[in-house]
Design a protein around this motif. Structure first.
Motif, PDB file in Angstrom:
ATOM      1  N   SER A 149      88.299  65.561  25.130  1.00  0.00           N
ATOM      2  CA  SER A 149      89.309  65.492  25.627  1.00  0.00           C
ATOM      3  C   SER A 149      90.359  65.219  25.317  1.00  0.00           C
ATOM      4  N   VAL A 150      90.287  65.040  23.620  1.00  0.00           N
ATOM      5  CA  VAL A 150      91.566  63.759  23.481  1.00  0.00           C
ATOM      6  C   VAL A 150      92.175  65.171  22.474  1.00  0.00           C
ATOM      7  N   PRO A 151      93.420  65.330  22.931  1.00  0.00           N
ATOM      8  CA  PRO A 151      94.408  66.750  22.324  1.00  0.00           C
ATOM      9  C   PRO A 151      94.295  67.025  21.328  1.00  0.00           C
ATOM     10  N   ALA A 152      94.522  68.050  20.807  1.00  0.00           N
ATOM     11  CA  ALA A 152      95.354  67.777  19.115  1.00  0.00           C
ATOM     12  C   ALA A 152      96.372  67.499  19.127  1.00  0.00           C
ATOM     13  N   SER A 153      97.413  66.948  20.192  1.00  0.00           N
ATOM     14  CA  SER A 153      98.526  66.779  19.055  1.00  0.00           C
ATOM     15  C   SER A 153      97.764  64.632  18.755  1.00  0.00           C
ATOM     16  N   ILE A 154      97.096  64.327  19.753  1.00  0.00           N
ATOM     17  CA  ILE A 154      96.439  63.166  19.501  1.00  0.00           C
ATOM     18  C   ILE A 154      96.069  62.762  18.142  1.00  0.00           C
ATOM     19  N   ARG A 155      95.364  64.006  18.034  1.00  0.00           N
ATOM     20  CA  ARG A 155      94.414  63.965  16.871  1.00  0.00           C
ATOM     21  C   ARG A 155      95.064  64.021  15.203  1.00  0.00           C
ATOM     22  N   LYS A 156      95.792  65.137  15.489  1.00  0.00           N
ATOM     23  CA  LYS A 156      96.678  65.225  14.190  1.00  0.00           C
ATOM     24  C   LYS A 156      98.012  63.718  14.410  1.00  0.00           C
ATOM     25  N   LEU A 157      98.318  63.155  15.139  1.00  0.00           N
ATOM     26  CA  LEU A 157      98.571  61.543  15.069  1.00  0.00           C
ATOM     27  C   LEU A 157      97.752  61.044  14.131  1.00  0.00           C
ATOM     28  N   LEU A 158      96.756  60.851  14.929  1.00  0.00           N
ATOM     29  CA  LEU A 158      95.629  60.669  14.258  1.00  0.00           C
ATOM     30  C   LEU A 158      95.847  60.423  12.463  1.00  0.00           C
ATOM     31  N   ARG A 159      95.161  61.828  12.262  1.00  0.00           N
ATOM     32  CA  ARG A 159      95.094  61.579  10.732  1.00  0.00           C
ATOM     33  C   ARG A 159      96.526  61.716   9.877  1.00  0.00           C
ATOM     34  N   ARG A 160      97.536  62.143  10.398  1.00  0.00           N
ATOM     35  CA  ARG A 160      98.510  60.943  10.261  1.00  0.00           C
ATOM     36  C   ARG A 160      98.824  59.516   9.864  1.00  0.00           C
ATOM     37  N   CYS A 161      99.012  58.918  10.762  1.00  0.00           N
ATOM     38  CA  CYS A 161      98.607  57.303  10.757  1.00  0.00           C
ATOM     39  C   CYS A 161      97.828  56.928   9.467  1.00  0.00           C
ATOM     40  N   LEU A 162      96.000  57.832   9.379  1.00  0.00           N
ATOM     41  CA  LEU A 162      95.249  57.570   8.434  1.00  0.00           C
ATOM     42  C   LEU A 162      95.153  58.867   7.377  1.00  0.00           C
ATOM     43  N   GLU A 163      96.350  58.951   6.772  1.00  0.00           N
ATOM     44  CA  GLU A 163      96.221  58.691   5.356  1.00  0.00           C
ATOM     45  C   GLU A 163      96.435  58.468   4.445  1.00  0.00           C
ATOM     46  N   LYS A 164      95.759  58.330   3.716  1.00  0.00           N
ATOM     47  CA  LYS A 164      95.075  56.948   2.368  1.00  0.00           C
ATOM     48  C   LYS A 164      96.671  57.327   2.035  1.00  0.00           C
ATOM     49  N   ASP A 165      97.315  57.827   1.150  1.00  0.00           N
ATOM     50  CA  ASP A 165      98.528  58.343   0.511  1.00  0.00           C
ATOM     51  C   ASP A 165      99.256  57.825   1.316  1.00  0.00           C
ATOM     52  N   ARG A 166      99.857  56.568   1.403  1.00  0.00           N
ATOM     53  CA  ARG A 166     100.621  55.949   2.385  1.00  0.00           C
ATOM     54  C   ARG A 166     102.694  57.396   2.056  1.00  0.00           C
ATOM     55  N   LYS A 167     102.464  58.032   1.071  1.00  0.00           N
ATOM     56  CA  LYS A 167     103.806  58.662   1.825  1.00  0.00           C
ATOM     57  C   LYS A 167     103.976  59.938   1.938  1.00  0.00           C
ATOM     58  N   LYS A 168     102.737  60.417   1.699  1.00  0.00           N
ATOM     59  CA  LYS A 168     101.893  61.320   2.909  1.00  0.00           C
ATOM     60  C   LYS A 168     101.549  60.746   4.800  1.00  0.00           C
ATOM     61  N   ARG A 169     101.792  60.077   4.739  1.00  0.00           N
ATOM     62  CA  ARG A 169     100.835  59.406   6.178  1.00  0.00           C
ATOM     63  C   ARG A 169     102.832  59.302   7.161  1.00  0.00           C
ATOM     64  N   LEU A 170     102.411  58.705   8.328  1.00  0.00           N
ATOM     65  CA  LEU A 170     103.817  58.539   9.531  1.00  0.00           C
ATOM     66  C   LEU A 170     104.453  57.522   9.008  1.00  0.00           C
ATOM     67  N   GLN A 171     106.133  58.187   8.506  1.00  0.00           N
ATOM     68  CA  GLN A 171     106.661  57.531   7.951  1.00  0.00           C
ATOM     69  C   GLN A 171     107.237  56.552   8.865  1.00  0.00           C
ATOM     70  N   ALA A 172     107.075  56.752   9.989  1.00  0.00           N
ATOM     71  CA  ALA A 172     108.267  55.184  11.168  1.00  0.00           C
ATOM     72  C   ALA A 172     106.839  55.340  12.342  1.00  0.00           C
ATOM     73  N   ILE A 173     107.133  54.278  12.692  1.00  0.00           N
ATOM     74  CA  ILE A 173     106.347  53.659  14.066  1.00  0.00           C
ATOM     75  C   ILE A 173     106.947  54.580  15.597  1.00  0.00           C
ATOM     76  N   GLY A 174     107.994  55.148  15.157  1.00  0.00           N
ATOM     77  CA  GLY A 174     108.332  55.203  15.788  1.00  0.00           C
ATOM     78  C   GLY A 174     108.314  57.054  16.693  1.00  0.00           C
ATOM     79  N   GLU A 175     107.393  57.844  15.669  1.00  0.00           N
ATOM     80  CA  GLU A 175     107.443  58.820  15.535  1.00  0.00           C
ATOM     81  C   GLU A 175     105.793  58.830  16.459  1.00  0.00           C
ATOM     82  N   ALA A 176     105.131  58.264  16.393  1.00  0.00           N
ATOM     83  CA  ALA A 176     103.979  57.669  17.279  1.00  0.00           C
ATOM     84  C   ALA A 176     104.946  57.484  18.249  1.00  0.00           C
ATOM     85  N   ARG A 177     105.207  57.055  18.916  1.00  0.00           N
ATOM     86  CA  ARG A 177     105.710  56.085  19.869  1.00  0.00           C
ATOM     87  C   ARG A 177     106.000  57.115  21.009  1.00  0.00           C
ATOM     88  N   ILE A 178     106.943  58.688  20.091  1.00  0.00           N
ATOM     89  CA  ILE A 178     107.456  59.489  20.368  1.00  0.00           C
ATOM     90  C   ILE A 178     106.549  60.872  20.606  1.00  0.00           C
TER      91      ILE A 178
END
Length: 906
Positions: free
Chosen positions: A249-278
């Motif tokens: 039931s977890v949608p693709a958009s949330i899975r993608k968000l998780l992957r971006r938050c959990l990038e080990k290379d912080r340069k590739k990680r989500l850069q602002a938590i506001g994007e997660a909120r949106i």
């Protein structure tokens, strides 16, 4: 510090305890000015008393108090009152997210509603330049109205000490709970990879932690649920989160968000938590992907084909997963996770107690999950404490008072220790202590998988079943060559073991490798004290440097070169260091300045006020004041002691003996102060009692040679009329079978036994008029002080036979244990030391042929070095000179995956 209901801190009145937080105990309190309830966190004393750290904390707390957001628990300020410093915060009702997650994964909508509020709080803080640094479910509360409140915002930074970026000893940046309270289990699971590497963290570390918490809400389990911190950190650095466990039931958009938050290379990680909120808000406003994930109705034939295809697909997925998992495991096993360094403070209102007869180093359980140690509280009560390394608090074990030389059972379920002259065991979870054997003076023990306990007693090593029985000697050392043995440690096969042996000859002392059947016993490392085997390495120490060297535990062979592991590791009086290690990569030790056995001679008055000290810190042992109180005789040195005389008025010391190959001890003054008696204990000189002029003129004279069967003899007192000398005969290190003898200096000059107790009697002290003798005896099962009459005529009439001291009566002086009696010059008061190092005074009055013992009066407590004659009192009974132990109550240093810091281990 524990606060009671009604205690006031400024305008805040304590109402009830709420629990323990990472920074100390937490209380509900009433703000009497604003008429509201608040939460009060009492800061640990060790933290609050650090002026520099406290000032930094105050500045950071003031900045954090400026945060004003509905999803952030407010900080109201720092309050100080009556020596107590506390952080005052918003009181948030309701359970933590960690408590919610105990029941498993959350429904998707509920999890996302919580995540949205968390993201809003982080976004607000980041915009104000503040990171959380310790985001995890335990720091998130959910009120009954469903409002999320993030606790302890920014306090990890506010609480941390000054750390140099990239310093391995401070890597990674831990939370307050980890660095200050020693709690590290569980925290590592929420660290970003850059934090685990010890790099400077920025707001992207909070984004990583946000992703880990969201993953845990959606799956109901930690992202990297490894058993040890080392494995968890390795997974954080190298393993990828298993997204297959997410519900369909977890949608693709949330899975993608998780992957971006959990990038080990912080340069590739989500850069602002506001994007997660949106992203979360967009899904919650139009959950179209959830509808697409609903089941689709199909015909029976289609359904059957679908099930067949699904079955084959699962087989393929299983095989691929197995291969990938194996590959990941192999990669992980080869990867050396970084070392984590944390501090462990003693429990509130206690201090670590590793030196002297109540000592022994802290010990890690074999499974690496718990720590046991001895600590003494403000009243002087010694306890055995056990602390689970995933907890913030340690628990004392009732029934283990006075516990010394702790050791774990092989299954980590029980502990062995020594107290009250007994070897005892107790369950680590609590329960009654069980007496296993008599052990009046032990140097430690070890417990193998077969249930066999090996323990040191004097100069022997003995074995017995943990269930009890008669001890069986394993190794008996030669008393003419060795001073004692201790710190036995079983090796993995449970048959070989290590132990330390002390000897006057440096060529004999060191770490030995031996076999339980006694068929093998050889010197492995010359010098050094206790040794520990862990992770394929032998840990031992050279002075204050902890060393490691590759070691074959079955053959007892060292390999390669030794390397230093840690500096400034504290040693005790006999040269054993305070450290331990476990097979799962944990190392613990205490650092300090100098040696715990480095002692200082200090003056105290009857109230315990320190008045002055004598000389510099050194290896002092026994000491005695001259009859007029103007000079001090003592022995000092390591491993062999020499006799010294210090002119107290001039502050000038004079060496009296000059034989570095002999251990001298137990100085005693003649009644007129012109001569000094002392014992030659071990070494090249003949063992016995010697005398020498106290001004250093003239040669030493052998007064009484010890018998070949004697372990040692030492003088203890010289009668005021100059006619008799009292001395102890037996094992002066273990004090297990000692007797008190009297040597007449007139007549036949033949020694007579004076006190022969059922256990041990020693340290006889003449009263000023030579009519009475005070002494210490273990006949009751513990040390107590007694007085017996001394009749010179009867002693001389006894010839060479027994001068039975008990014929004229006996009086117990100490009330609840005591040793080292000393008389006031007028004979009207006796002083002694209690088991918890409290100076005690007892008035005595002569009543014809008996004495009247008055009430015991405690004077003061201090740290006393564990020696035969550790103090003396001035003739008027108003001042005490005490050989004080250099107590190192520094925090313990805990290193996780310590081998990663060794050469070629990075």
């Amino acid at each position: 510090m524990t606060l009671t209901t009604g205690t006031k801190l400024g305008p805040y009145e304590i109402v009830a305890p709420l629990g323990a937080g990472g920074m100390g105990e937490v209380y509900r309190a009433r703000d009497t000015k604003l008429n509201r309830d608040v939460a009060v966190k009492v800061l640990p004393a060790a933290f609050a008393n650090d002026a520099e750290r406290m000032a930094r904390f105050q500045r950071e707390a003031e900045m954090l108090a400026a945060l004003n957001h509905p999803n952030i628990a407010s900080i109201y300020g720092v309050e100080e009152s009556g020596g107590v410093r506390a952080l005052v915060m918003e009181l948030v009702e309701g359970p933590t997210l960690a408590e919610h997650l105990k029941s498993g994964a959350m429904p998707l909508d509920e999890a996302l509603q919580i995540a949205k509020q968390m993201a809003e709080a982080l976004e607000y803080a980041h915009e104000h330049g503040i990171m959380h640094r310790d985001l995890k479910p335990a720091n998130v509360k959910i009120t009954p109205e469903g409002i999320v409140k993030i606790l302890d915002f920014g306090l990890a930074k506010a609480a941390e000490g000054t750390v140099q970026a990239g310093d391995p000893a401070s890597s990674p940046t831990l939370t307050m709970a980890a660095t200050q309270a020693g709690v590290i289990m569980g925290t590592a699971a929420y660290m970003a990879p850059e934090q685990a590497r010890g790099q400077v963290a920025d707001r992207r570390a909070d984004i990583w932690a946000f992703g880990v918490v969201l993953y845990e809400m959606l799956t109901g389990k930690p992202m990297f649920g490894c058993e040890t911190v080392s494995d968890t950190l390795a997974a954080v650095l190298k393993s990828e989160p298993d997204m297959s466990v997410l519900a369909v039931s977890v949608p693709a958009s949330i899975r993608k968000l998780l992957r971006r938050c959990l990038e080990k290379d912080r340069k590739k990680r989500l850069q602002a938590i506001g994007e997660a909120r949106i992203e979360i808000e967009e899904y919650l406003s139009a959950p179209t992907e959830a509808a697409e994930a609903e089941a689709v109705r199909v015909s029976p034939v289609t359904a059957r084909r679908w099930r067949e295809q699904l079955a084959w697909g699962l087989v393929v997925v299983f095989l691929i997963g197995t291969i990938a998992g194996t590959f990941a495991y192999l990669r992980l096993s080869r990867y050396s996770a970084p070392a984590i360094v944390a501090e462990i403070l003693p429990p509130e209102n206690t201090q670590f107690d590793f030196t002297g007869p109540s000592g022994g180093p802290p010990v890690i359980s074999p499974d690496g999950h718990a720590l046991a140690f001895s600590a003494v509280d403000s009243s002087g009560k010694k306890m055995l404490w056990v602390r689970s390394l995933d907890s913030q608090t340690a628990q004392p074990l009732a029934g283990a008072e006075g516990a010394a030389n702790l050791f774990w059972s092989a299954d980590s379920r029980a502990l062995g220790f020594f107290a009250d002259g007994k070897l005892k065991t107790i369950e680590a979870s609590g329960g009654p202590a069980v007496v296993v054997a008599d052990a009046p003076d032990s140097g430690g023990g070890s417990w193998n998988r077969d249930g066999t306990i090996l323990f040191a007693l004097g100069i022997s090593l003995n074995r017995l079943a943990a269930s009890g029985g008669a001890p069986v000697p394993v190794i008996e050392l030669d008393a003419s060559k060795y001073l004692g043995c201790g710190s036995p440690r079983f090796l993995p096969d449970g048959k070989h073991f290590l132990y330390a042996a002390g000897a006057a000859d440096p060529a004999l002392g060191g770490i030995y490798f031996a076999l339980l059947d006694g068929k093998e016993n050889r010197l492995l490392i010359r010098g050094g004290g206790n040794a520990v085997y862990a992770s394929g390495l032998l840990l031992y120490h050279r002075g204050n440097t902890l060393m490691e060297q590759a070691f074959d535990p079955e053959r007892g062979q060292l390999k390669g070169d030794p390397h230093p592991v840690a500096e400034r590791v504290v040693e005790n009086e006999i040269g054993h260091a305070f450290y331990d290690a476990s097979e799962n990569g944990l190392l613990i030790y205490q650092q300090g300045v100098g040696r715990a056995g480095g002692r200082r001679l200090r003056w105290f008055d009857r109230a315990g006020k320190e008045l002055d000290f004598i000389g510099e810190m050194g290896a002092y042992c026994d000491l005695r004041l001259s009859p007029d109180g103007r000079k001090l005789a003592f022995n000092a040195g390591d491993p062999n002691s020499e006799i010294w005389v210090d002119d107290l008025a001039r502050g000038v010391g004079m060496r009296l003996t000059f034989d570095p190959d002999t251990d001298h001890g137990y100085p005693v003054w003649s009644p007129d102060g012109s001569r000094i008696l002392f014992g030659a204990l071990t070494g090249k000189a003949r063992k016995g009692i010697y005398q020498k002029p106290s001004n250093g003129a003239g040669a030493e004279q052998l007064l009484l040679a010890s018998e070949p069967s004697d372990t040692q003899v030492c003088p203890t007192s010289w009668s005021s009329d100059g006619r008799f000398i009292l001395y102890s005969r037996g094992d002066l290190y273990s004090l297990t079978q000692d007797d008190i003898w009297v040597l007449p200096l007139a007549g036949d000059h033949k020694p007579r036994p004076f006190v022969q107790a059922p256990a041990a009697a020693y340290d006889g002290q003449f009263s000023p008029d030579a009519r009475w003798v005070a002494y210490t005896s273990k006949e009751s099962g513990r040390e107590e002080v007694y007085v017996v009459p001394f009749d010179a005529a009867k002693v001389l009439d006894a010839g060479s036979g027994s001068a039975n001291a008990s014929a004229g009566g006996r009086w117990q002086i100490s009330a609840s244990g005591g040793h080292s009696p000393r008389w006031r010059r007028d004979g009207k008061e006796i002083f002694y030391l209690s088991p918890d190092n409290q100076m005690m005074a007892v008035g005595v009055e002569e009543r014809g042929n008996s004495i009247e013992v008055q009430r015991v009066q405690p004077l003061f407590r201090t740290t006393v070095a564990a020696f035969f004659s550790p103090y003396d009192v001035t003739p008027d009974g108003k001042k005490f000179v005490i050989n004080t132990a250099n107590v190192q109550n520094n925090p313990l240093t805990l290193v996780v995956n310590w081998t990663a810091r060794l050469p070629n281990k990075q």
